[in-house]
Design an enzyme around this catalytic site. Sequence first.
Site, PDB file in Angstrom:
ATOM      1  N   HIS A  62       1.100  -1.188   0.071  1.00 36.90           N
ATOM      2  CA  HIS A  62      -0.205  -0.079  -0.208  1.00 36.90           C
ATOM      3  C   HIS A  62       0.838   1.095   0.113  1.00 36.90           C
ATOM      4  CE1 HIS A  62      -2.938  -2.687   2.586  1.00 36.90           C
ATOM      5  NE2 HIS A  62      -3.128  -2.952   1.187  1.00 36.90           N
ATOM      6  N   LYS A  72       6.174   6.862   7.074  1.00 35.98           N
ATOM      7  CA  LYS A  72       5.639   6.149   7.982  1.00 35.98           C
ATOM      8  C   LYS A  72       6.827   5.616   9.040  1.00 35.98           C
ATOM      9  CE  LYS A  72       1.980   4.088   5.214  1.00 35.98           C
ATOM     10  NZ  LYS A  72       1.600   2.962   4.668  1.00 35.98           N
ATOM     11  N   TYR A 132       1.594   2.086  13.117  1.00 29.29           N
ATOM     12  CA  TYR A 132       2.088   2.808  12.127  1.00 29.29           C
ATOM     13  C   TYR A 132       1.892   4.463  12.759  1.00 29.29           C
ATOM     14  CZ  TYR A 132      -0.046  -0.617   9.116  1.00 29.29           C
ATOM     15  OH  TYR A 132      -0.659  -1.927   8.434  1.00 29.29           O
TER      16      TYR A 132
END
Length: 181
Positions: A62, A72, A132
């Site tokens: 993703h 992230k 995350y």
Amino acid sequence: MKITETKLKGCLILEPQIYEDNRGVFYEVFKKKELESVLGYQVGFVQENTSISKKGVLRGLHYQKGLGAQSKLVSVQRGEVIDVVVDLRPNSETFGQHIKVNLSDKNRTSLYIPKGMAHGFVTLSNEVIFTYLCDNYYDPELESGILYSDPDLGIDWSYPISELIVSKKDMLLPSFKDLEK
């Protein structure tokens, strides 16, 4: 804390110093000033996400497009995963290449993933709690991804493909070649 750059420029492995005694364990997941010193730019996380998965779950690959792009900082609070990052930056020397990193509650390693990369992981333990920290808000309109089993990427997920648990949405993601168009 030891911070190591991977072959994907800007993608960093963070290994904490772990303090353990008869009370338990203490460690720092990251220090903003140390991370920024290595990156050469400021980070500002605005959203924290947690996923809980059973063994054999594959989430990915993703990323968010355009103004929704996210950096992230990912880590495992419980369990173990193989984490995969694919470089999607067209001007990068490592465009289309990937890395694999083992993240677990035992090694307590984190991974910093800069904007312009796709991310996914497969769970190796019975339960995984995965966190995350993101520097941009999730926007479903800008969500995208690449098919985890794309032969052009050649990712060895270190798990039997026939036993993977993958969402229908992730099974329908485009190939890397289709993404380039």
